[in-house]
Motif scaffolding. Structure first.
Motif, short mmCIF file in Angstrom:
data_model
loop_
_atom_site.label_atom_id
_atom_site.label_comp_id
_atom_site.label_asym_id
_atom_site.label_seq_id
_atom_site.Cartn_x
_atom_site.Cartn_y
_atom_site.Cartn_z
N VAL A 189 21.14 32.59 -63.28
CA VAL A 189 22.17 31.74 -62.68
C VAL A 189 22.45 30.55 -63.58
N VAL A 190 23.67 30.05 -63.45
CA VAL A 190 24.05 28.77 -64.05
C VAL A 190 24.29 27.81 -62.89
N THR A 191 23.71 26.62 -62.95
CA THR A 191 23.82 25.69 -61.82
C THR A 191 24.43 24.36 -62.25
N VAL A 192 25.05 23.69 -61.29
CA VAL A 192 25.40 22.27 -61.44
C VAL A 192 24.85 21.55 -60.21
N ASP A 193 24.18 20.43 -60.44
CA ASP A 193 23.60 19.62 -59.37
C ASP A 193 24.47 18.41 -59.11
N VAL A 194 24.71 18.14 -57.85
CA VAL A 194 25.50 16.98 -57.44
C VAL A 194 24.61 16.05 -56.63
N SER A 195 24.47 14.82 -57.07
CA SER A 195 23.66 13.84 -56.36
C SER A 195 24.31 13.50 -55.03
N LEU A 196 23.51 13.43 -53.97
CA LEU A 196 24.04 13.03 -52.67
C LEU A 196 24.46 11.56 -52.65
N GLU A 197 23.97 10.79 -53.59
CA GLU A 197 24.35 9.37 -53.66
C GLU A 197 25.84 9.24 -53.92
N TRP A 198 26.38 10.13 -54.74
CA TRP A 198 27.81 10.13 -55.02
C TRP A 198 28.60 10.40 -53.73
N LEU A 199 28.15 11.37 -52.95
CA LEU A 199 28.82 11.66 -51.69
C LEU A 199 28.64 10.52 -50.70
N ARG A 200 27.43 9.94 -50.66
CA ARG A 200 27.17 8.84 -49.72
C ARG A 200 28.10 7.67 -50.00
N ARG A 201 28.29 7.34 -51.28
CA ARG A 201 29.19 6.23 -51.62
C ARG A 201 30.62 6.53 -51.19
N MET A 202 31.06 7.76 -51.41
CA MET A 202 32.43 8.10 -51.05
C MET A 202 32.63 8.04 -49.53
N ILE A 203 31.66 8.56 -48.78
CA ILE A 203 31.78 8.55 -47.32
C ILE A 203 31.69 7.13 -46.78
#
Length: 349
Positions: A189-203
């Protein structure tokens, strides 16, 4: 005569009170319904705008590992080429926290059980580590197992990646395949990880009246973001519904993970406050965004208008009472004289 006067005054006042009460109640209900219609429209626009902002990033992120998976399927890459590909992926996509290329056991090197170079951000640097070992058997991680078993790209549930990125994250994994003996076999598999901090700031940037808020739940109802950080990854909307015994919240949770969109009056389980909830899905990963509007803040303008209207009506009622009393006395006075005169005539005076 006094009884006639009192009955006449009371009749006028009761009629006026009934009209005033009816008009005030009707005005309140009409104002409330108009406000709620506007709030629902505003909530829908606000939530969908946030969904679109998140989707624009997620849809872009989803395209990133596809190109790497395609390259790995069409030609074997050397370790140096995989490193260059991973570094370029991170450099070109600032929203990505980390990326891995994880191979099946012994498929990259017949002598190596694990082969998964992982590149991640550390401040302004891009660092590299190798995943795999007795303490991190990546074959059993959701980000690897799910695309392997399903044979398609997968967004994982949010998790703390201990041994990998060591942060709260979610991962998008794309499987790649190789032709062996005429068969298409899973190779990794090839993966990309997204930090939840980025989503938390946007929300958290979503402004809802004074104390309202937005939150995000995953495809299984796990809180991904919430103002109460103790709920994030520790509770689901269903466990909260169970803890407060609220069947409505349970049904809302089911509709949210099914991809529903609604505007509904609720009691918010984490605070116990009454209000209105609008929720809508994120098409990319099946998560759902909720926006909560506290009832007391939402209807504050209606209550103020009702109090002003009621005050004006009460003042009018008191004026009417005074007029009714004056008119009643003016009517009763001639009748009282007439009654006295009639009594005197009957007595022969």
């Amino acid at each position: 005569m006094r009884g006639v006067f009192l009955r006449l005054t009371l009749l006028v006042l009761l009629g006026a009170a009934a009209v005033l009460g009816g008009v005030s109640t009707y005005g309140y209900l009409v104002s409330r319904n108009i406000l709620l219609e506007k709030v629902e429209e505003s909530a829908r626009n606000q939530a969908l705008a946030t969904v679109n902002r998140i989707e624009s990033v997620l849809s872009t992120l989803q395209k990133v590992p596809w190109s790497a998976a395609y390259a790995l399927e069409n030609a074997p890459l050397t370790p140096a080429e995989i490193r260059r590909l991973s570094r370029r992926l991170l450099a070109d996509t600032p929203e990505v926290f980390g990326t891995a290329v994880a191979f099946e056991p012994y498929s990259f090197d017949p002598k190596q059980l694990y082969y998964s170079p992982y590149f991640y951000r550390h401040g302004d640097e891009i660092r590299e580590t190798m995943l795999g070992g007795a303490n991190y058997r990546y074959f059993y991680q959701d980000w690897y197992q799910l695309p392997r078993e399903l044979g398609k790209p997968v967004w994982t549930e949010p998790y703390f990646d201990e041994g990998g990125g060591n942060i709260l994250m979610t991962t998008f994994s794309v499987p790649f395949f190789r032709e062996e003996h005429g068969e298409r076999r899973f190779a990794g598999v090839v993966t990309v990880d997204v930090s939840l901090e980025w989503l938390r700031r946007m929300i958290s940037e979503v402004r809802v009246l004074e104390t309202g808020f937005a939150f995000l739940v995953s495809g299984s109802g796990v809180y991904v973001t919430h103002p109460d950080m103790s709920l994030v990854l520790n509770e689901t909307i269903f466990t909260q519904a169970e803890s407060v015994g609220d069947r409505q919240i349970r049904e809302i949770g089911r509709d949210m993970i099914r991809g529903g969109t609604r505007f509904v009056e609720v009691t918010e389980p984490s605070t116990g406050r009454h209000g209105f909830l609008f929720y809508a899905p994120l098409p990319s990963n099946g998560w759902s965004l909720g926006v909560f509007y506290p009832r007391d803040e939402l209807l504050a303008d209606v209550r103020r208008m009702t109090l002003v209207t009621g005050g004006i009506g009460l003042a009018g009622f008191l004026v009417l009472a005074g007029l009714a009393a004056a008119i009643g006395r003016s009517i009763a006075r001639p009748l009282r004289r007439l009654s006295v005169a009639a009594g005197e005539i009957a007595a022969g005076r």
